[in-house]
Design a protein around this motif. Sequence first.
Motif, PDB file in Angstrom:
ATOM      1  N   PRO A  81       0.829  -1.205   0.000  1.00 50.51           N
ATOM      2  CA  PRO A  81       0.000   0.000   0.000  1.00 50.51           C
ATOM      3  C   PRO A  81       0.869   1.264   0.000  1.00 50.51           C
ATOM      4  O   PRO A  81       1.899   1.310   0.678  1.00 50.51           O
ATOM      5  N   ALA A  82       0.436   2.248  -0.769  1.00 51.99           N
ATOM      6  CA  ALA A  82       1.196   3.496  -0.931  1.00 51.99           C
ATOM      7  C   ALA A  82       2.583   3.225  -1.495  1.00 51.99           C
ATOM      8  O   ALA A  82       3.477   4.060  -1.381  1.00 51.99           O
ATOM      9  N   GLY A 106      -2.509   2.610 -10.056  1.00 58.23           N
ATOM     10  CA  GLY A 106      -2.417   3.799  -9.207  1.00 58.23           C
ATOM     11  C   GLY A 106      -1.066   3.960  -8.543  1.00 58.23           C
ATOM     12  O   GLY A 106      -0.927   4.707  -7.585  1.00 58.23           O
ATOM     13  N   LYS A 108       2.911   4.992  -8.223  1.00 60.24           N
ATOM     14  CA  LYS A 108       3.876   5.959  -8.716  1.00 60.24           C
ATOM     15  C   LYS A 108       5.152   5.247  -9.136  1.00 60.24           C
ATOM     16  O   LYS A 108       5.615   4.319  -8.474  1.00 60.24           O
ATOM     17  N   LEU A 109       5.728   5.690 -10.252  1.00 60.56           N
ATOM     18  CA  LEU A 109       7.052   5.230 -10.648  1.00 60.56           C
ATOM     19  C   LEU A 109       8.067   6.291 -10.236  1.00 60.56           C
ATOM     20  O   LEU A 109       7.886   7.468 -10.532  1.00 60.56           O
ATOM     21  N   GLY A 132       8.828   5.348   5.700  1.00 59.51           N
ATOM     22  CA  GLY A 132       8.239   5.729   6.970  1.00 59.51           C
ATOM     23  C   GLY A 132       7.739   7.157   7.024  1.00 59.51           C
ATOM     24  O   GLY A 132       7.181   7.558   8.046  1.00 59.51           O
ATOM     25  N   VAL A 133       7.939   7.906   5.962  1.00 56.48           N
ATOM     26  CA  VAL A 133       7.447   9.285   5.933  1.00 56.48           C
ATOM     27  C   VAL A 133       6.098   9.296   5.213  1.00 56.48           C
ATOM     28  O   VAL A 133       6.030   8.942   4.031  1.00 56.48           O
ATOM     29  N   VAL A 134       5.062   9.714   5.894  1.00 54.61           N
ATOM     30  CA  VAL A 134       3.710   9.560   5.325  1.00 54.61           C
ATOM     31  C   VAL A 134       3.454  10.440   4.119  1.00 54.61           C
ATOM     32  O   VAL A 134       2.495  10.216   3.382  1.00 54.61           O
ATOM     33  N   HIS A 135       4.269  11.449   3.901  1.00 53.99           N
ATOM     34  CA  HIS A 135       4.056  12.334   2.756  1.00 53.99           C
ATOM     35  C   HIS A 135       4.678  11.785   1.464  1.00 53.99           C
ATOM     36  O   HIS A 135       4.447  12.332   0.392  1.00 53.99           O
ATOM     37  N   HIS A 136       5.474  10.757   1.598  1.00 56.18           N
ATOM     38  CA  HIS A 136       6.152  10.195   0.426  1.00 56.18           C
ATOM     39  C   HIS A 136       5.595   8.810   0.115  1.00 56.18           C
ATOM     40  O   HIS A 136       5.237   8.051   1.022  1.00 56.18           O
ATOM     41  N   VAL A 137       5.582   8.479  -1.165  1.00 60.00           N
ATOM     42  CA  VAL A 137       5.297   7.093  -1.521  1.00 60.00           C
ATOM     43  C   VAL A 137       6.376   6.202  -0.921  1.00 60.00           C
ATOM     44  O   VAL A 137       7.499   6.644  -0.668  1.00 60.00           O
ATOM     45  N   GLN A 138       6.019   4.951  -0.715  1.00 62.53           N
ATOM     46  CA  GLN A 138       6.951   4.027  -0.099  1.00 62.53           C
ATOM     47  C   GLN A 138       7.558   3.127  -1.177  1.00 62.53           C
ATOM     48  O   GLN A 138       6.850   2.325  -1.786  1.00 62.53           O
TER      49      GLN A 138
ATOM     50  N   LEU C  95       6.252  15.128  -4.985  1.00 62.74           N
ATOM     51  CA  LEU C  95       7.135  14.683  -3.899  1.00 62.74           C
ATOM     52  C   LEU C  95       6.419  14.461  -2.583  1.00 62.74           C
ATOM     53  O   LEU C  95       6.774  13.558  -1.826  1.00 62.74           O
ATOM     54  N   ASP C  96       5.404  15.247  -2.310  1.00 66.05           N
ATOM     55  CA  ASP C  96       4.884  15.314  -0.945  1.00 66.05           C
ATOM     56  C   ASP C  96       3.417  14.968  -0.795  1.00 66.05           C
ATOM     57  O   ASP C  96       2.796  15.339   0.192  1.00 66.05           O
ATOM     58  N   THR C  98       2.301  11.665  -1.395  1.00 65.73           N
ATOM     59  CA  THR C  98       2.209  10.203  -1.321  1.00 65.73           C
ATOM     60  C   THR C  98       1.591   9.613  -2.581  1.00 65.73           C
ATOM     61  O   THR C  98       0.855   8.627  -2.532  1.00 65.73           O
ATOM     62  N   GLU C 102      -1.384  10.003  -8.816  1.00 66.21           N
ATOM     63  CA  GLU C 102      -1.317   8.702  -9.469  1.00 66.21           C
ATOM     64  C   GLU C 102      -2.378   7.765  -8.901  1.00 66.21           C
ATOM     65  O   GLU C 102      -3.051   7.052  -9.642  1.00 66.21           O
ATOM     66  N   PHE C 103      -2.491   7.737  -7.579  1.00 65.29           N
ATOM     67  CA  PHE C 103      -3.380   6.769  -6.953  1.00 65.29           C
ATOM     68  C   PHE C 103      -4.847   7.094  -7.230  1.00 65.29           C
ATOM     69  O   PHE C 103      -5.625   6.227  -7.622  1.00 65.29           O
TER      70      PHE C 103
ATOM     71  N   SER D 231      -0.720   0.385   7.202  1.00 67.54           N
ATOM     72  CA  SER D 231      -0.507   1.258   6.050  1.00 67.54           C
ATOM     73  C   SER D 231      -1.384   2.501   6.084  1.00 67.54           C
ATOM     74  O   SER D 231      -1.227   3.399   5.244  1.00 67.54           O
ATOM     75  N   PRO D 233      -1.696   5.284   7.784  1.00 66.01           N
ATOM     76  CA  PRO D 233      -1.188   6.666   7.778  1.00 66.01           C
ATOM     77  C   PRO D 233      -0.704   7.115   6.398  1.00 66.01           C
ATOM     78  O   PRO D 233      -0.844   8.283   6.039  1.00 66.01           O
ATOM     79  N   PHE D 234      -0.160   6.205   5.639  1.00 60.83           N
ATOM     80  CA  PHE D 234       0.296   6.537   4.288  1.00 60.83           C
ATOM     81  C   PHE D 234      -0.905   6.691   3.351  1.00 60.83           C
ATOM     82  O   PHE D 234      -0.975   7.619   2.551  1.00 60.83           O
ATOM     83  N   LYS D 237      -2.881  10.004   3.565  1.00 59.79           N
ATOM     84  CA  LYS D 237      -2.366  11.121   2.772  1.00 59.79           C
ATOM     85  C   LYS D 237      -2.654  10.895   1.292  1.00 59.79           C
ATOM     86  O   LYS D 237      -3.041  11.814   0.573  1.00 59.79           O
ATOM     87  N   GLN D 238      -2.453   9.665   0.865  1.00 56.16           N
ATOM     88  CA  GLN D 238      -2.603   9.329  -0.548  1.00 56.16           C
ATOM     89  C   GLN D 238      -4.028   9.562  -1.061  1.00 56.16           C
ATOM     90  O   GLN D 238      -4.213   9.883  -2.233  1.00 56.16           O
TER      91      GLN D 238
END
Lengths: 350, 350, 350, 350
Positions: A81-82, A106, A108-109, A132-138, C95-96, C98, C102-103, D231, D233-234, D237-238
């Motif tokens: 997820p994410a 859905g 991101k590449l 671990g940063v919720v603002h970034h895709v994992q 970047l920010d 998540t 795309e999703f 997942s 929290p991610f 945001k998404q």
Amino acid sequence: MSSPPAPLRRFASDNNASVHPRVVAALNDANSGHAVAYGDDPWTEAASQRFDELFGRPVETLMVWGGTGANVLALASLLSPAGAVVCTDASHINLDETGAPEFVLGAKLLDVPHADGKIVPEQVAEFGHFRGVVHHVQPSVLSITQSTEWGTLYTADEIASLADTAHSMGMKVHLDGARIANACAALGGTVETLRSFTVDAGVDVISFGGAKNGAMYGEAVVFLDPTLATSAPFVRKQITQLPSKMRYVSAQFLALFTDDLWIENARRANESCRVLYDALDGIPGIDRGPAPSVNSIFPSLDPGLREAVRDWSFFYDWELPQVRWMTAWDTEPNDIEQFVTGLRHFAASL
Amino acid sequence: MSSPPAPLRRFASDNNASVHPRVVAALNDANSGHAVAYGDDPWTEAASQRFDELFGRPVETLMVWGGTGANVLALASLLSPAGAVVCTDASHINLDETGAPEFVLGAKLLDVPHADGKIVPEQVAEFGHFRGVVHHVQPSVLSITQSTEWGTLYTADEIASLADTAHSMGMKVHLDGARIANACAALGGTVETLRSFTVDAGVDVISFGGAKNGAMYGEAVVFLDPTLATSAPFVRKQITQLPSKMRYVSAQFLALFTDDLWIENARRANESCRVLYDALDGIPGIDRGPAPSVNSIFPSLDPGLREAVRDWSFFYDWELPQVRWMTAWDTEPNDIEQFVTGLRHFAASL
Amino acid sequence: MSSPPAPLRRFASDNNASVHPRVVAALNDANSGHAVAYGDDPWTEAASQRFDELFGRPVETLMVWGGTGANVLALASLLSPAGAVVCTDASHINLDETGAPEFVLGAKLLDVPHADGKIVPEQVAEFGHFRGVVHHVQPSVLSITQSTEWGTLYTADEIASLADTAHSMGMKVHLDGARIANACAALGGTVETLRSFTVDAGVDVISFGGAKNGAMYGEAVVFLDPTLATSAPFVRKQITQLPSKMRYVSAQFLALFTDDLWIENARRANESCRVLYDALDGIPGIDRGPAPSVNSIFPSLDPGLREAVRDWSFFYDWELPQVRWMTAWDTEPNDIEQFVTGLRHFAASL
Amino acid sequence: MSSPPAPLRRFASDNNASVHPRVVAALNDANSGHAVAYGDDPWTEAASQRFDELFGRPVETLMVWGGTGANVLALASLLSPAGAVVCTDASHINLDETGAPEFVLGAKLLDVPHADGKIVPEQVAEFGHFRGVVHHVQPSVLSITQSTEWGTLYTADEIASLADTAHSMGMKVHLDGARIANACAALGGTVETLRSFTVDAGVDVISFGGAKNGAMYGEAVVFLDPTLATSAPFVRKQITQLPSKMRYVSAQFLALFTDDLWIENARRANESCRVLYDALDGIPGIDRGPAPSVNSIFPSLDPGLREAVRDWSFFYDWELPQVRWMTAWDTEPNDIEQFVTGLRHFAASL
């Protein structure tokens, strides 16, 4: 001055090639009586077994229609997820699939600049600070292509090193093997070769190409770790990639695996490319670039020459001034001769 | 008492059938030299022209891999933002595609209870109160199946009436024609028949089936209104449905359209089904239900009989106690005899 | 040696700031009796009218919950089928968020390397060769941020030039204005200023920020071309961004637009940042970088100093060794003094 | 004859209500100094702790903007690949969210006909035959609403029975608690009441409503099983549902949980509805239907009366001839009197 005859088999793409006669024969053989659709047939069972043998372990193999579908199914099975996919900017999934991974999944590449079509571990590692940063895709999948979109090869060690980096970051490794046969042929051509840069190197899932290797259609998604395939049969249908009369896909792979036809086809394509490359030496207006590793070269052509030749025998731009010329399993010496004759003809005319 | 021999060609699905020899021959014929991939080849051009002729107007035809992909591409081309698809609960898109329209397109299906596989205009009209309300999806496509998942047929008038209702609500009309040949054969079998329930009735886009009609693989999405196809070539790739070596799909349609093979295949399948139906008369434990309109029947079987027969010659449940038995273009009289002999055998044993 | 007191208002983000008292007062005033939910209320009508006045034309304004939602709604309204968004690699959407675009939308972002947070027309134009090629996504939106994620500003001319390029390629222009007030204040602070870099420059849709400018929550998506908003009210709900008790969002914008509070808040934040920047001069271990254009600076800190200061008064890394320090509408001179005192303290300790 | 004055607080929706003064006071109190955005603030920590106390166990609580967002986040966390959501046709997720679950998550909803807004275990169990079949979506979430969209209540036993059925099928249970406070108040009004129909009954995740219960905005997604929130929290945001200045959401929940304000608000709404219902007795042209369980009734009105009253004091159709009238925490006796006076006035005029 009239143009020389264009080659029967052009150099635009191995996708333009015909189907190998032994594959055609296998399709004819499979065409008798009824077989349960959607994979519960003897051909598919046999093909799955052949994949197990090839990789020396019980793998999970799912037949699909095409290469983009194979990649999307593979990525779907690996993404958390994410999650996001790390790949090169030149990768087929990033550049040449009309955004299918983003649209269908859905996802991101995270594309990074390629060097000769390849990615290095440091480029994967730099996404570590996303974790671990919720603002970034994992980052959850590393996708590499072997052989690459620029006709280059990863060594087995390079793939192992990439896989180590990816796994240490909790990521999985996908190998887009639309031309895995060409890679295998170039790196040794044996089962051990194949295993060295896939299962032994830590690859998790492979898009195993058929169509560019003498098949009519059909690709296989091979889960080297079968536990990753739990949902894949459902997702395959959901993403529109479940072939109904699957026996005809599986029969083709069986033909390709008989007497190593898949390696032989690839070796012929690779060798033809070397012949073509050698024949380009000294033609004015052409900088033929580095020698081919597999079945493609990326020469730089003077613009006038480029368009004249293209009108006569179609091919694709790659990254101008470089174009892509590609041989296939069915390229004949005569095709190369005719093509080079034409090149000389047009070069002299300009 | 041992079981009688099972039929070579079973009654589970027309997807289990083989490929018609003339289609195989066409594939062989197409297999020479190179052809530009992705549709810019003579076979695809010719096939597109044949579709124009079939519908008596310039239509836009896009070849795709399979039926689910055809439906998803068609719906993608018709859906407006926040749009939804009205269909029956029994429709393939709703029941048998693992949620592909929702997953790939994010579109909601507004499914209504079918009557014999069909929908009526009132069921479409009842979504009129959704229009313009921001909390509701906006009905933008009506999708019907011809012949239906329950083996029934819409008359041309019924489709025209549905299309009128849909169009009056600002909706477009999609026809899932996975078995359009069977429908056409049953309703008259001519080009005029086909046009009467499609282009003349107001259908906008058709998923035109090949695989259940004697092809190996491949379906066509036919935009009767070509202006609706503007984005379709891009979306086709994006949803993983662009066949690379497209000539092999197109060659199959060319074969099917030569000497009306597509109608002949369908007529044979339909007639075989009638023969099967007639032969079921009086077998204990079987309520054969209504006579077939096309190539499927939905008999109700006693549970013990059902499982015994299924073990012997596989088929699918439909809506228990009803199962589905289906004939195909290649069903032979002997297959029916063997099947019915088996049925009588198992019925007698219970 | 004990640490000096940390500032009450930190420098991590303008998202950490409180709500302006006049916004709070407006919320209190709006809290009386019932109002129809979802936007059919007098506050929302008045706020929409204020946006019309601000831009000097009838625009279409849709209130949403937050900034990511605003961006997703704006992009959804501009994307064509198989469409992609050109943006910088540093952009918030890339970047920010998540991977929200795309999703939620399935859209590919074509991110290019930023220069000081900005993109130039040539970087947009280079995607021109994607157009019409079915294997590539179709660039359909250019998204820029004003002020940028790196605290820089586009001039009105720069935006006009970017918009010209985008429009000439058939693309639309989105402006992520999470900090549009800071940009407007820095570039002149008048209605004419705002119009010069938005409506006059060819921007099509704006994510107009409230939360970073003294509001509690709420952003507005402003369609400068109202014809682009046809589906937006439906899509807003569909992407989960329709505030139910909308009057409370609209009331905040009304407060911000009263007596130019939005500009005053931004000007105060911008000026505080300049004060902070000046006060950093000569502190060992800090390279303060370029002077601020708006309310953020990106100093480079020695690692030891960085972590010591962060433990004492939290802030975010940006692109190491650079961090981001940001002032807000409510930053007080005393906050800056305490922060700089602390910086000097920790710098002396290391 | 002129109309009587319309009530200040109408009966269209509890979404039209104002914000409770103690919630407003809490917002004011929270508005001091800076707080880290996105949830790392003392208010959010305290609110999370209060949710733990409420459910008597460590739960995971995520604040979001709105109800549709809460539902989408909850479902996203529970859906397995190719998974679907079983719900009633009347459920908010199915009917009133513009297809958000399908659009954002790509998930199919398997909606079944409601009985008084409710679903029964047999309707869940009937999807058992989908499991393991690759052509069908895989039922993976049961979503119920408490109190329901038709103003009814599940008993704790009924929910336990539904959860047992769902869990036995490998499914998870989501409770849409947009009006969970009204349900809790109606069923007993204590912490034990709440636990009886949620955590004790086997519910896995709750959309815990605030906005209809006296808050300004904000809902909480409460994972009773915190392992399901890994997942979330991610994904929050998404899907655009991460509030930036989160303290203002959390402060509202803290206010609602202080001295059981949330129960008191709900009880007042419920009681007002009973008063309204009783006052409808004997008005010509109104069939008031069953007595309310919570804060809504669904009377059937003669069409002329319906439109006359609606013009005077707005409300929504539900399922004609039934409309929905709803009380809120702030409904005053005088509002009911004025409304009923108006009803009698219009009924006498027709």
